[in-house]
Write a protein that holds these residues in place. Structure first.
Motif, PDB file in Angstrom:
ATOM      1  N   PRO A  78      14.126   7.197  40.410  1.00 35.63           N
ATOM      2  CA  PRO A  78      12.722   7.425  40.778  1.00 35.63           C
ATOM      3  C   PRO A  78      12.215   8.837  40.500  1.00 35.63           C
ATOM      4  O   PRO A  78      11.021   9.035  40.327  1.00 35.63           O
ATOM      5  CB  PRO A  78      12.675   7.109  42.270  1.00 35.63           C
ATOM      6  CG  PRO A  78      14.071   6.921  42.713  1.00 35.63           C
ATOM      7  CD  PRO A  78      14.948   6.791  41.533  1.00 35.63           C
ATOM      8  N   GLY A  79      13.081   9.803  40.388  1.00 32.38           N
ATOM      9  CA  GLY A  79      12.642  11.170  40.132  1.00 32.38           C
ATOM     10  C   GLY A  79      12.555  11.533  38.659  1.00 32.38           C
ATOM     11  O   GLY A  79      12.143  12.631  38.312  1.00 32.38           O
ATOM     12  N   LEU A  80      12.936  10.618  37.773  1.00 31.71           N
ATOM     13  CA  LEU A  80      12.918  10.882  36.332  1.00 31.71           C
ATOM     14  C   LEU A  80      11.518  10.614  35.789  1.00 31.71           C
ATOM     15  O   LEU A  80      11.052   9.479  35.806  1.00 31.71           O
ATOM     16  CB  LEU A  80      13.952  10.004  35.621  1.00 31.71           C
ATOM     17  CG  LEU A  80      14.063  10.129  34.104  1.00 31.71           C
ATOM     18  CD1 LEU A  80      14.373  11.564  33.691  1.00 31.71           C
ATOM     19  CD2 LEU A  80      15.136   9.179  33.580  1.00 31.71           C
ATOM     20  N   PRO A  81      10.823  11.647  35.315  1.00 33.44           N
ATOM     21  CA  PRO A  81       9.463  11.442  34.829  1.00 33.44           C
ATOM     22  C   PRO A  81       9.421  10.678  33.509  1.00 33.44           C
ATOM     23  O   PRO A  81      10.267  10.879  32.639  1.00 33.44           O
ATOM     24  CB  PRO A  81       8.916  12.866  34.656  1.00 33.44           C
ATOM     25  CG  PRO A  81      10.097  13.750  34.605  1.00 33.44           C
ATOM     26  CD  PRO A  81      11.234  13.048  35.282  1.00 33.44           C
ATOM     27  N   VAL A  82       8.419   9.801  33.399  1.00 32.90           N
ATOM     28  CA  VAL A  82       8.217   8.994  32.194  1.00 32.90           C
ATOM     29  C   VAL A  82       6.777   9.160  31.741  1.00 32.90           C
ATOM     30  O   VAL A  82       5.844   8.974  32.527  1.00 32.90           O
ATOM     31  CB  VAL A  82       8.504   7.501  32.465  1.00 32.90           C
ATOM     32  CG1 VAL A  82       8.242   6.671  31.210  1.00 32.90           C
ATOM     33  CG2 VAL A  82       9.932   7.294  32.961  1.00 32.90           C
TER      34      VAL A  82
END
Length: 136
Positions: free
Chosen positions: A89-93
């Protein structure tokens, strides 16, 4: 001219690029590499999900096309966005699309994207979106 603020934010960041268009991958890779990022490029959604899962926290940012092939048939980038957001959830896309609409943008953001950019895009748009991922 290199954007010093963006370069500092991108320096040594691991970026995963996902697009079935080889020319787009080369162009994005060139821009991000010149800004100091360590870029991994994949053309298939399946390979992207495998790369994210295998590398875990070694990826700092994912930039994905919205439409791309997935084995047989088509898996949209929307599924990639959702899956990455569920697992990390913390990995930006950041999503790229040539088929944008307010509804598509809203759906991407609802599923976890931090930005949605419409193709064709220019370097300034891309770097502004990347810069917004890591606010000061």
């Amino acid at each position: 001219m290199i954007n010093q603020i963006t370069m500092n934010k991108l320096y040594d960041k691991a970026v995963l690029l996902i697009d079935d268009d080889a020319a787009m991958l080369r162009a994005l890779d060139k821009v991000l590499t010149e800004e100091g990022a360590k870029v991994t490029s994949v053309e298939w959604a399946y390979d992207a999900l495998e790369a994210v899962t295998a590398r875990k926290n070694h990826i700092d940012l994912v930039i994905t096309d919205l439409r791309m092939p997935f084995m047989k048939g088509v898996l949209t980038g929307m599924t990639v966005v959702h899956t990455i957001h569920e697992i990390f959830p913390g990995l930006p896309v950041i999503v790229l699309t040539a088929f944008g609409s307010p509804e598509v943008k809203a759906e991407c953001l609802r599923r976890g994207a931090v930005a949605v950019l419409e193709k064709p895009l220019d370097t300034a748009q891309l770097l502004a979106a990347v810069e917004s991922v890591w606010p000061d």
